[in-house]
Design an enzyme around this catalytic site. Structure first.
Site, PDB file in Angstrom:
ATOM      1  N   CYS A 188       0.796  -1.226   0.000  1.00 33.45           N
ATOM      2  CA  CYS A 188       0.000   0.000   0.000  1.00 33.45           C
ATOM      3  C   CYS A 188       0.826   1.272   0.000  1.00 33.45           C
ATOM      4  O   CYS A 188       0.278   2.359  -0.085  1.00 33.45           O
ATOM      5  CB  CYS A 188      -0.964   0.018   1.181  1.00 33.45           C
ATOM      6  SG  CYS A 188      -0.135  -0.067   2.758  1.00 33.45           S
ATOM      7  N   ASP A 224       2.584   2.601   2.425  1.00 31.28           N
ATOM      8  CA  ASP A 224       2.629   3.319   3.696  1.00 31.28           C
ATOM      9  C   ASP A 224       4.025   3.228   4.290  1.00 31.28           C
ATOM     10  O   ASP A 224       4.717   2.234   4.106  1.00 31.28           O
ATOM     11  CB  ASP A 224       1.639   2.708   4.701  1.00 31.28           C
ATOM     12  CG  ASP A 224       0.190   2.969   4.308  1.00 31.28           C
ATOM     13  OD1 ASP A 224      -0.697   2.349   4.915  1.00 31.28           O
ATOM     14  OD2 ASP A 224      -0.049   3.778   3.387  1.00 31.28           O
ATOM     15  N   CYS A 244      -2.698   5.749   5.294  1.00 27.44           N
ATOM     16  CA  CYS A 244      -4.128   5.949   5.484  1.00 27.44           C
ATOM     17  C   CYS A 244      -4.454   6.170   6.973  1.00 27.44           C
ATOM     18  O   CYS A 244      -3.602   5.962   7.847  1.00 27.44           O
ATOM     19  CB  CYS A 244      -4.898   4.736   4.970  1.00 27.44           C
ATOM     20  SG  CYS A 244      -4.569   3.241   5.918  1.00 27.44           S
ATOM     21  N   CYS A 264      -2.499  -2.780   8.421  1.00 31.26           N
ATOM     22  CA  CYS A 264      -2.010  -1.575   9.096  1.00 31.26           C
ATOM     23  C   CYS A 264      -1.592  -1.899  10.528  1.00 31.26           C
ATOM     24  O   CYS A 264      -0.579  -1.390  11.019  1.00 31.26           O
ATOM     25  CB  CYS A 264      -3.085  -0.486   9.125  1.00 31.26           C
ATOM     26  SG  CYS A 264      -3.583   0.080   7.497  1.00 31.26           S
TER      27      CYS A 264
END
Lengths: 121, 196
Positions: A13, A15, A39, A82
């Protein structure tokens, strides 16, 4: 005290998460800070994690489970990674701290004290 | 197998939705009849896209029945989705990895380890872009050097995907794709700050 820094990324993603632990001489985590580019779930995961580890020993903190983070934040299935990233960040920070300690221990055997600035990273 | 569908009412609406097909093509290259490779001819891709849309856009099928219009809508959605995937290097690379059975999101396909140096650079860049004190000129310079970095990674990606034909695995391609995604996020971050 010294600081352990964990810098982790999630390739899927994009991140990136930086988590720092301020560790006291007694081995307990006195403070923790984070910076996350990603996010809302990633930011929340790292934020929750820094609060969760405060006051814990490194041993306790290393046992952090991403499921605890996910449950507390009620992360949807698509955002579970996450919480995994936050778990990785803590472990990376502890590992960084430990390797700094080892480096310091090895250096002190050489009768050449390391400058204090090395600890203030 | 053709099934006779009710024409009116709730079941009719439901069955239309079931049978309307998906807007996400499984193979974007096949959808646009483009050779499956990382390097694509951008101009040819654009021409193909326009040609296919001219043929399949619902506005060209206004005289057709409801089913024909629905199929046209689905086909054009798939064409547009395929084009927007292939025209962006980072999406194209990810899609190619999926087609080749090693999607970036699948850890079982291999762990992608980004070295600390790279992540640290990304972090620094993101901090700088976010900082309100960073000048417009500096942001422009960062954008340009990031753009060069993206071009370089794309060249390497082309080679990495090509080397697979010679028997190499996809680990290098996956690592490069991950880096490309991070560089793309930097571009987007600068864009958000500078573009109106």
């Amino acid at each position: 005290w010294t600081v352990g820094t964990g810098l982790v990324g999630a390739p899927a993603c994009g991140d990136v998460m930086k988590l720092q632990l301020k560790i006291g001489k007694d081995g307990k985590i006195e403070d923790a800070v984070f910076k996350t580019f990603g996010c809302g779930s990633a930011i929340a995961s790292s934020s929750f994690t820094t609060e969760w580890v405060k006051g814990k020993s490194m041993d306790e903190a290393s046992k952090i489970q991403n499921s605890v983070i996910a449950q507390h934040l009620k992360l949807p299935p698509v955002k579970l990674h996450c919480s995994m990233l936050a778990e990785d960040a803590v472990k990376a920070a502890i590992k960084d701290y430990q390797s700094k300690q080892e480096g310091r221990a090895a250096a002190s055997e050489e009768y050449k004290p390391e400058p204090a600035s090395a600890a203030a990273q | 197998m053709r099934v006779s569908l009710p024409r009116r009412g709730f079941l009719a609406r439901l069955s239309r939705r079931w049978c309307s097909g998906t807007a996400v093509p499984r193979d974007c290259y096949a959808e646009l009849d483009v050779p499956r490779a990382f390097a694509v001819d951008a101009a040819a891709l654009r021409t193909t896209y326009r040609r296919l849309m001219a043929e399949h856009h619902p506005d060209r099928h206004t005289l057709g029945g409801e089913q024909e219009q629905q199929e046209a809508a689905n086909r054009s959605a798939r064409i547009t989705h395929a084009y927007s995937t292939l025209v962006r290097p980072h999406r194209r690379a990810e899609h190619l990895l999926e087609l080749l059975g090693a999607p970036l999101s699948d850890e079982a396909a291999g762990e992608v380890v980004l070295d600390d140096g790279f992540l640290a650079q990304v972090m620094e860049a993101r901090f700088e872009i976010e900082d309100p004190d960073t000048s417009v000129a500096r942001l422009g310079a960062m954008r340009e050097s990031n753009s060069s970095a993206i071009d370089e990674v794309c060249d390497q990606l082309g080679a990495a995907f090509d080397s697979r034909d010679a028997g190499a695995d996809l680990s290098e391609a996956r690592l490069l794709t991950a880096r490309l995604k991070y560089l793309q996020r930097i571009e987007e971050a600068v864009s958000e700050r500078t573009d109106t």
